[in-house]
Enzyme design. Sequence first.
Site, PDB file in Angstrom:
ATOM      1  N   CYS A  10     -75.185   9.042  81.677  1.00  0.00           N
ATOM      2  CA  CYS A  10     -74.948  10.481  81.769  1.00  0.00           C
ATOM      3  C   CYS A  10     -76.253  11.238  81.974  1.00  0.00           C
ATOM      4  O   CYS A  10     -77.195  11.096  81.203  1.00  0.00           O
ATOM      5  CB  CYS A  10     -74.268  10.964  80.499  1.00  0.00           C
ATOM      6  N   CYS A  39     -77.176  17.238  75.745  1.00  0.00           N
ATOM      7  CA  CYS A  39     -75.863  17.428  75.109  1.00  0.00           C
ATOM      8  C   CYS A  39     -75.872  16.877  73.696  1.00  0.00           C
ATOM      9  O   CYS A  39     -75.442  17.541  72.753  1.00  0.00           O
ATOM     10  CB  CYS A  39     -74.786  16.771  75.964  1.00  0.00           C
ATOM     11  N   GLN A  98     -55.122  13.234  66.888  1.00  0.00           N
ATOM     12  CA  GLN A  98     -56.216  12.300  67.134  1.00  0.00           C
ATOM     13  C   GLN A  98     -56.617  12.350  68.608  1.00  0.00           C
ATOM     14  O   GLN A  98     -55.748  12.359  69.477  1.00  0.00           O
ATOM     15  CB  GLN A  98     -55.782  10.883  66.765  1.00  0.00           C
ATOM     16  N   TYR A 149     -52.910  15.015  53.930  1.00  0.00           N
ATOM     17  CA  TYR A 149     -53.674  15.491  55.089  1.00  0.00           C
ATOM     18  C   TYR A 149     -52.919  15.001  56.343  1.00  0.00           C
ATOM     19  O   TYR A 149     -53.471  14.293  57.182  1.00  0.00           O
ATOM     20  CB  TYR A 149     -55.109  14.964  55.065  1.00  0.00           C
ATOM     21  N   GLU A 178     -49.959  19.030  54.019  1.00  0.00           N
ATOM     22  CA  GLU A 178     -50.933  19.464  55.034  1.00  0.00           C
ATOM     23  C   GLU A 178     -51.105  20.963  54.836  1.00  0.00           C
ATOM     24  O   GLU A 178     -50.139  21.654  54.530  1.00  0.00           O
ATOM     25  CB  GLU A 178     -50.341  19.125  56.424  1.00  0.00           C
ATOM     26  N   ASP A 205     -55.773  10.757  54.718  1.00  0.00           N
ATOM     27  CA  ASP A 205     -56.534  10.826  55.973  1.00  0.00           C
ATOM     28  C   ASP A 205     -57.237  12.179  56.053  1.00  0.00           C
ATOM     29  O   ASP A 205     -56.891  13.027  56.862  1.00  0.00           O
ATOM     30  CB  ASP A 205     -55.546  10.638  57.135  1.00  0.00           C
ATOM     31  N   CYS A 228     -62.586   9.400  58.977  1.00  0.00           N
ATOM     32  CA  CYS A 228     -63.440   9.522  60.159  1.00  0.00           C
ATOM     33  C   CYS A 228     -64.896   9.664  59.711  1.00  0.00           C
ATOM     34  O   CYS A 228     -65.762   9.989  60.513  1.00  0.00           O
ATOM     35  CB  CYS A 228     -63.003  10.696  61.024  1.00  0.00           C
TER      36      CYS A 228
HETATM   37  N1  SAH Z   1     -53.169  12.302  59.492  1.00  0.00           N
HETATM   38  C1  SAH Z   1     -53.213  13.201  60.607  1.00  0.00           C
HETATM   39  C2  SAH Z   1     -54.249  14.313  60.444  1.00  0.00           C
HETATM   40  C3  SAH Z   1     -55.618  13.901  60.000  1.00  0.00           C
HETATM   41  S1  SAH Z   1     -56.873  15.131  60.204  1.00  0.00           S
HETATM   42  C4  SAH Z   1     -53.423  12.449  61.911  1.00  0.00           C
HETATM   43  O1  SAH Z   1     -53.727  11.265  61.925  1.00  0.00           O
HETATM   44  O2  SAH Z   1     -53.238  13.062  62.971  1.00  0.00           O
HETATM   45  C5  SAH Z   1     -56.946  15.900  58.676  1.00  0.00           C
HETATM   46  C6  SAH Z   1     -55.869  16.942  58.445  1.00  0.00           C
HETATM   47  O3  SAH Z   1     -56.092  17.498  57.141  1.00  0.00           O
HETATM   48  C7  SAH Z   1     -55.862  18.120  59.402  1.00  0.00           C
HETATM   49  O4  SAH Z   1     -54.556  18.280  59.928  1.00  0.00           O
HETATM   50  C8  SAH Z   1     -56.240  19.334  58.519  1.00  0.00           C
HETATM   51  O5  SAH Z   1     -55.572  20.520  58.911  1.00  0.00           O
HETATM   52  C9  SAH Z   1     -55.779  18.880  57.147  1.00  0.00           C
HETATM   53  N2  SAH Z   1     -56.460  19.459  55.984  1.00  0.00           N
HETATM   54  C10 SAH Z   1     -57.766  19.834  55.871  1.00  0.00           C
HETATM   55  N3  SAH Z   1     -58.025  20.243  54.617  1.00  0.00           N
HETATM   56  C11 SAH Z   1     -56.873  20.118  53.905  1.00  0.00           C
HETATM   57  C12 SAH Z   1     -56.512  20.373  52.532  1.00  0.00           C
HETATM   58  N4  SAH Z   1     -57.404  20.838  51.670  1.00  0.00           N
HETATM   59  N5  SAH Z   1     -55.247  20.128  52.168  1.00  0.00           N
HETATM   60  C13 SAH Z   1     -54.319  19.660  53.035  1.00  0.00           C
HETATM   61  N6  SAH Z   1     -54.609  19.389  54.338  1.00  0.00           N
HETATM   62  C14 SAH Z   1     -55.864  19.616  54.769  1.00  0.00           C
END
Ligand code: SAH
Length: 396
Positions: free
Chosen positions: A14, A20, A221, A250, A271, A319, A346
Amino acid sequence: MDKYKKKNIKKSFCPVAGKCGGCQLQNMSYERQLAFKQAKVVSLLGKYTHVNDIIGMDNPVKYRNKVQSAFGVTRSGKIISGVYQSSTHNIVSIDSCMLENETADSIVVDIRKLMPSFKLTAYDERRERGFLRHVLIRTGRVSGEVMVVLVTAVQRFPSKNNFIKALLDLHPEITTIVQNINDKFTSMVLGDKQTVLYGNGYITDELCSLTFRISPKSFYQINPEQTQKLYNKAMEFAGLNEDETVLDAYSGIGTIGLCASKSVKNVICVENNPEAVRDAKINAKLNNIENAQFYCMDAGEFMTQLAKENEHVDAVFTDPPRAGCSKEFLNSLCELSPDKVVYISCNPETQARDVFYLTKRGYKVRKIQPFDQFPYTSHIENIVMLSKPKEAKTNE
Ligand code: SAH
């Protein structure tokens, strides 16, 4: 990791890598990137148990289904679009990126090229003036649907209908266009208000044979090919059975919980983003899933409530975002005391912190599986499976 040996993709491909800063591992072969990530997970979590070999991609480019482009103006007044130079607000002008979906990249370029003929301006951060701040594009890997979100500083959209018609003429593959208004001085991309300008305002995609609806502000994701492998491994680690109650914390648009729903009695998802919870509820209906409930709440508060009510949960998928789980969440998780915890992260650094906490409270790490969700960047995705030794359960 031998199978990735031949994927010795050309290094430093790149031209703007230095400016970047998005691809921190640009100078490494793909095989070395994987070894680097594996070593990182081993150093953080290897003391607990064996770390499985990282699961990489066969073709580790063009994987990003979400493209976010910042718009701005140069001192000479030319409209530019691209990415922010790392840790700054200077835009590095780019037309395409090795990691991004090609259709999305070409739509961004055409939006930029169309703007002058419709007298649309780009937002100038220095003067806090102008119209278009960002373009966000999401593509459905299986559905082929394309969502374009135009993030504007003001609501008034000159030549709106003609602009949209011209964009659709160039890109008939676009299935929906949304205007999001962000009038704040902020580094957040999306503002609070949005209007659907074309189509239904969301896209759908398929993962693990389920259909998911994704709205502009919902988390999804960014590497769907790897996400399927990630979710399948998470399900395998959880070893679910049909009498069990599962919590997906989450949960975003409900992807993990809904994937688990067919193997268990009941699924509870929590969530805190209302738009994602609305998507999750619709996703359950879209897939005829009736054994899932969704709560829009802080995950920590929700866990505390469940623990107080003495609710029984067999397995918890967690997550969280990069910051990891809150203390409140972990503390209540231990009180709730599910047999199995599958922690998807992550950010293995915060994951290691949280896993340490759980091991001090009686959990044992059983399995560790890193994934490469973000080739060429230094980001690592990792699953840790924990469970309680049988004695620890009965002693409580
Ligand atoms: N498991 C899902 C999302 C993971 S990302 C997937 O694989 O697609 C993390 C998620 O946590 C996001 O959707 C974000 O909005 C949520 N989040 C962040 N802080 C939070 C909290 N304090 N309580 C509940 N959800 C939360």
